[in-house]
Motif scaffolding. Structure first.
Motif, short mmCIF file in Angstrom:
data_model
loop_
_atom_site.label_atom_id
_atom_site.label_comp_id
_atom_site.label_asym_id
_atom_site.label_seq_id
_atom_site.Cartn_x
_atom_site.Cartn_y
_atom_site.Cartn_z
N GLU A 159 18.89 -26.81 -93.15
CA GLU A 159 19.42 -27.27 -94.56
C GLU A 159 19.34 -25.91 -95.28
N GLN A 196 25.90 -29.23 -93.93
CA GLN A 196 24.32 -29.41 -93.51
C GLN A 196 24.34 -30.68 -92.50
N SER A 197 24.87 -31.56 -92.82
CA SER A 197 24.72 -32.84 -91.85
C SER A 197 25.51 -32.42 -90.60
N SER A 205 15.49 -29.72 -89.17
CA SER A 205 16.78 -30.16 -90.05
C SER A 205 16.52 -29.67 -91.26
N ILE A 263 23.47 -30.26 -88.34
CA ILE A 263 22.10 -30.89 -87.94
C ILE A 263 22.68 -31.54 -86.80
#
Length: 120
Positions: free
Chosen positions: A68, A83-84, A64, A87
């Motif tokens: 990022e 990013q989230s 993760s 992920i």
């Protein structure tokens, strides 16, 4: 003097042009299973996308953080939403251990993840 007569505004009929418009653009089409299947068939993906990965051996914290950093370097700025999203697409959360079944996770589909992230 009387005011000039109001001209009627012609409203274009867009509906008749919809079939010729691209059906895959926009976020609504990404949610459509038919549009996603069409994109999966028509897009050429790298050969390594078919390599299977044992997700139980992946260190989620390291991956993760790497995701990022890669997104920040590609975009040039820190975007928590992208990013989230990435992920969650590449590192799905394992099911709860109390579910009774095995601890198998759904396989990650990098082709679908690439198409989902293309809008960003």
């Amino acid at each position: 003097q009387s005011p000039p007569p109001k001209r009627k505004r012609k409203i274009p009929i867009i509906i008749q042009y919809l079939p010729t418009m691209p059906t895959i653009k926009g976020t609504a089409s990404v949610c459509d299973d038919h549009a996603m299947a069409k994109m999966l068939r028509s897009t050429k993906f790298p050969r390594n996308f078919s390599t299977q990965v044992n997700m139980q051996k992946v260190n989620f914290d390291v991956m993760s953080k790497w995701i990022e950093n890669q997104i920040t370097s590609i975009l040039g700025f820190d975007d928590e939403i992208v990013q989230s999203t990435a992920i969650n697409l590449f590192l799905p959360q394992p099911p709860p251990s109390d579910s009774g079944g095995g601890s198998t996770m759904d396989p990650v589909d990098p082709r679908r993840a690439q198409l989902d992230l293309a809008g960003f």
